[in-house]
Design an enzyme around this catalytic site. Structure first.
Site, PDB file in Angstrom:
ATOM      1  N   ARG A 156     -40.044  -0.291  46.929  1.00 26.83           N
ATOM      2  CA  ARG A 156     -41.130   0.212  47.760  1.00 26.83           C
ATOM      3  C   ARG A 156     -41.458   1.637  47.301  1.00 26.83           C
ATOM      4  O   ARG A 156     -40.569   2.486  47.205  1.00 26.83           O
ATOM      5  CB  ARG A 156     -40.733   0.201  49.236  1.00 26.83           C
ATOM      6  CG  ARG A 156     -40.489  -1.183  49.808  1.00 26.83           C
ATOM      7  CD  ARG A 156     -41.768  -2.015  49.865  1.00 26.83           C
ATOM      8  NE  ARG A 156     -41.540  -3.320  50.445  1.00 26.83           N
ATOM      9  CZ  ARG A 156     -41.717  -3.615  51.729  1.00 26.83           C
ATOM     10  NH1 ARG A 156     -42.112  -2.669  52.580  1.00 26.83           N
ATOM     11  NH2 ARG A 156     -41.498  -4.835  52.170  1.00 26.83           N
ATOM     12  N   SER A 159     -46.162 -15.154  51.196  1.00 25.91           N
ATOM     13  CA  SER A 159     -46.324 -13.698  51.212  1.00 25.91           C
ATOM     14  C   SER A 159     -47.298 -13.271  50.129  1.00 25.91           C
ATOM     15  O   SER A 159     -47.654 -14.058  49.242  1.00 25.91           O
ATOM     16  CB  SER A 159     -44.975 -13.013  50.961  1.00 25.91           C
ATOM     17  OG  SER A 159     -44.555 -13.234  49.625  1.00 25.91           O
ATOM     18  N   CYS A 160     -47.719 -12.010  50.191  1.00 21.35           N
ATOM     19  CA  CYS A 160     -48.620 -11.485  49.167  1.00 21.35           C
ATOM     20  C   CYS A 160     -47.964 -11.548  47.792  1.00 21.35           C
ATOM     21  O   CYS A 160     -48.614 -11.877  46.789  1.00 21.35           O
ATOM     22  CB  CYS A 160     -49.041 -10.058  49.501  1.00 21.35           C
ATOM     23  SG  CYS A 160     -47.659  -8.918  49.796  1.00 21.35           S
ATOM     24  N   THR A 161     -46.658 -11.268  47.727  1.00 27.25           N
ATOM     25  CA  THR A 161     -45.951 -11.281  46.450  1.00 27.25           C
ATOM     26  C   THR A 161     -45.811 -12.699  45.911  1.00 27.25           C
ATOM     27  O   THR A 161     -45.980 -12.935  44.704  1.00 27.25           O
ATOM     28  CB  THR A 161     -44.569 -10.623  46.595  1.00 27.25           C
ATOM     29  OG1 THR A 161     -44.730  -9.300  47.115  1.00 27.25           O
ATOM     30  CG2 THR A 161     -43.858 -10.540  45.256  1.00 27.25           C
ATOM     31  N   ARG A 203     -49.423 -12.086  75.205  1.00 31.66           N
ATOM     32  CA  ARG A 203     -48.353 -12.094  74.206  1.00 31.66           C
ATOM     33  C   ARG A 203     -47.682 -13.461  74.052  1.00 31.66           C
ATOM     34  O   ARG A 203     -46.885 -13.651  73.132  1.00 31.66           O
ATOM     35  CB  ARG A 203     -47.314 -11.020  74.540  1.00 31.66           C
ATOM     36  CG  ARG A 203     -47.862  -9.604  74.379  1.00 31.66           C
ATOM     37  CD  ARG A 203     -46.790  -8.558  74.608  1.00 31.66           C
ATOM     38  NE  ARG A 203     -47.331  -7.217  74.448  1.00 31.66           N
ATOM     39  CZ  ARG A 203     -47.431  -6.569  73.292  1.00 31.66           C
ATOM     40  NH1 ARG A 203     -47.020  -7.158  72.171  1.00 31.66           N
ATOM     41  NH2 ARG A 203     -47.923  -5.351  73.234  1.00 31.66           N
ATOM     42  N   THR A 245     -45.558  -0.625  53.613  1.00 35.28           N
ATOM     43  CA  THR A 245     -46.012  -1.554  54.650  1.00 35.28           C
ATOM     44  C   THR A 245     -45.528  -1.070  56.012  1.00 35.28           C
ATOM     45  O   THR A 245     -44.714  -0.153  56.117  1.00 35.28           O
ATOM     46  CB  THR A 245     -45.474  -2.983  54.418  1.00 35.28           C
ATOM     47  OG1 THR A 245     -44.057  -2.981  54.607  1.00 35.28           O
ATOM     48  CG2 THR A 245     -45.804  -3.484  53.023  1.00 35.28           C
ATOM     49  N   ARG A 270     -34.647   0.958  54.089  1.00 35.35           N
ATOM     50  CA  ARG A 270     -35.963   1.013  54.743  1.00 35.35           C
ATOM     51  C   ARG A 270     -35.947   1.938  55.954  1.00 35.35           C
ATOM     52  O   ARG A 270     -37.005   2.241  56.515  1.00 35.35           O
ATOM     53  CB  ARG A 270     -36.412  -0.389  55.160  1.00 35.35           C
ATOM     54  CG  ARG A 270     -36.715  -1.299  53.995  1.00 35.35           C
ATOM     55  CD  ARG A 270     -37.480  -2.521  54.438  1.00 35.35           C
ATOM     56  NE  ARG A 270     -37.301  -3.624  53.503  1.00 35.35           N
ATOM     57  CZ  ARG A 270     -38.025  -4.736  53.506  1.00 35.35           C
ATOM     58  NH1 ARG A 270     -38.981  -4.894  54.403  1.00 35.35           N
ATOM     59  NH2 ARG A 270     -37.794  -5.689  52.638  1.00 35.35           N
TER      60      ARG A 270
END
EC number: 1.2.1.12
Length: 341
Positions: free
Chosen positions: A234, A152-154, A78, A183, A198
């Site tokens: 979302r 980010s994807c956006t 980690r 997500t 969320r």
């Protein structure tokens, strides 16, 4: 000469990046750092509920994975600073954990021996260059930076779209809403979350929340700083999202001219224009950053424009991660070739 990469993290994006990278002749997947046994990782790469069965066979072996004749070392630590990147001659460590998106944390991979680091999320600070293909990838600088972010994807969706609109017609200002699939950051059932919306079950509601895409956009398109703002909704679907962008332009246009601008943008593999009346599931496993829904383009009062752009928030984004890794690798190879001559 292929680029040696290691992937830190085998979540959704890490596994998709691995699937794509294994079929890229310019990248050599040397190692994976993940907390799960080889049997679990191999199974989740071979079989995916969203993207289907992998067309290659990934087999678990002792302390690793095997794909045909190719072996991948599997480690589990980690603390990235302890990883054997120097020993394995890693050129690029792709960090897909989301835990090290600040430059001060990501540098642990450099200390471990990797030449460069690529984050699969927006940087949260530090000396990091954010790169979006089709927007500012021509400015990628391996001399000034060791750590890169693929945003980010956006941001990968809205970035090329906003750049085309701004270059062709000039953006005065605008608002964006991303209608985003579920997500891992959300809860299957109601449970505590710092964002109280969320905290609610992702399967039962449309959930308004924030998006960092407009803020991140200024890092790759500084000329649009302060001109765009937005939010996210979302929705209870497993994959594929869209950006609903409304902008005021400097010039008067028609919907046909807007769509034609995207057709003529020369961003092959980044922007696609779709004229069929499709729905979200039709864009599953689409590798583009943004797919313009041509039938949904609207113009009001000559210069107020609405554009809908679809994107596979997993597969499309992961393709861009691999593209940026390949670009960094090519620049490293070129630098080494010049140094050796």
């Amino acid at each position: 000469m292929s680029t040696n990469i290691a992937i830190n993290g085998m979540g959704r994006i890490g596994r998709m990046v691995l699937r794509i990278a294994l079929q890229n002749k310019n990248l050599n997947v040397v190692a994976i750092n993940a907390s799960y046994p080889p049997e679990t990782i191999a199974h989740l790469i071979n079989y995916d509920t969203t993207h289907g069965k992998y067309n290659l066979k990934v087999e678990p072996i002792e302390n690793g994975l095997q794909v045909g004749d190719h072996k991948i070392k599997l480690v589990a630590d980690r603390n990235p600073e302890n990883l054997p990147w120097k020993e394995l001659d890693i050129d690029i460590a792709i960090d897909a954990t989301g835990k090290f998106n600040h430059g001060d944390k990501a540098i642990a991979h450099i200390k471990a021996g990797a030449k460069k680091v690529l984050l699969t999320g927006p940087s949260k600070g530090g000396h990091v260059q954010m790169v979006v293909k089709g927007v500012n990838d021509d400015q990628l600088d391996i001399e000034a930076f060791d750590i890169f972010s693929n945003a980010s994807c956006t941001t990968n969706c809205i970035g090329p779209v906003a750049k085309v609109l701004n270059n062709q017609f000039g953006i005065v200002n605008g608002l964006m809403t991303t209608v985003h699939a579920i997500t891992n950051d959300q809860k299957n059932i109601d449970n505590p979350h710092k964002d109280l919306r969320r905290a609610r079950s992702c399967n039962e509601s449309i959930i308004p929340t924030s998006t960092g895409a407009a803020k991140a956009l200024k890092e790759v398109l500084p000329e649009l700083e302060g001109k765009l703002h937005g939010m996210a909704l979302r929705v209870p679907t497993k994959n594929v999202s869209l950006v609903d962008l409304v902008v005021d332009l400097e010039k008067e246009v028609t919907a046909e001219e807007v769509n034609q601008a995207f057709e003529n943008a020369g961003l092959e593999g980044i922007i696609e224009v779709e004229h069929q009346p499709l729905v979200s599931v039709d864009f599953n496993t689409n590798p583009h950053s943004a797919i313009i829904d041509a039938k949904s383009t609207m113009v009001m009062s000559g210069n107020k424009v609405k554009v809908i752009a679809w994107y596979d928030n997993e597969w499309g984004y992961s393709n861009r991660v691999v593209d940026v890794a390949e670009q960094i690798g090519a620049l490293l190879t070129s630098k080494e070739t010049v140094s050796a001559s």
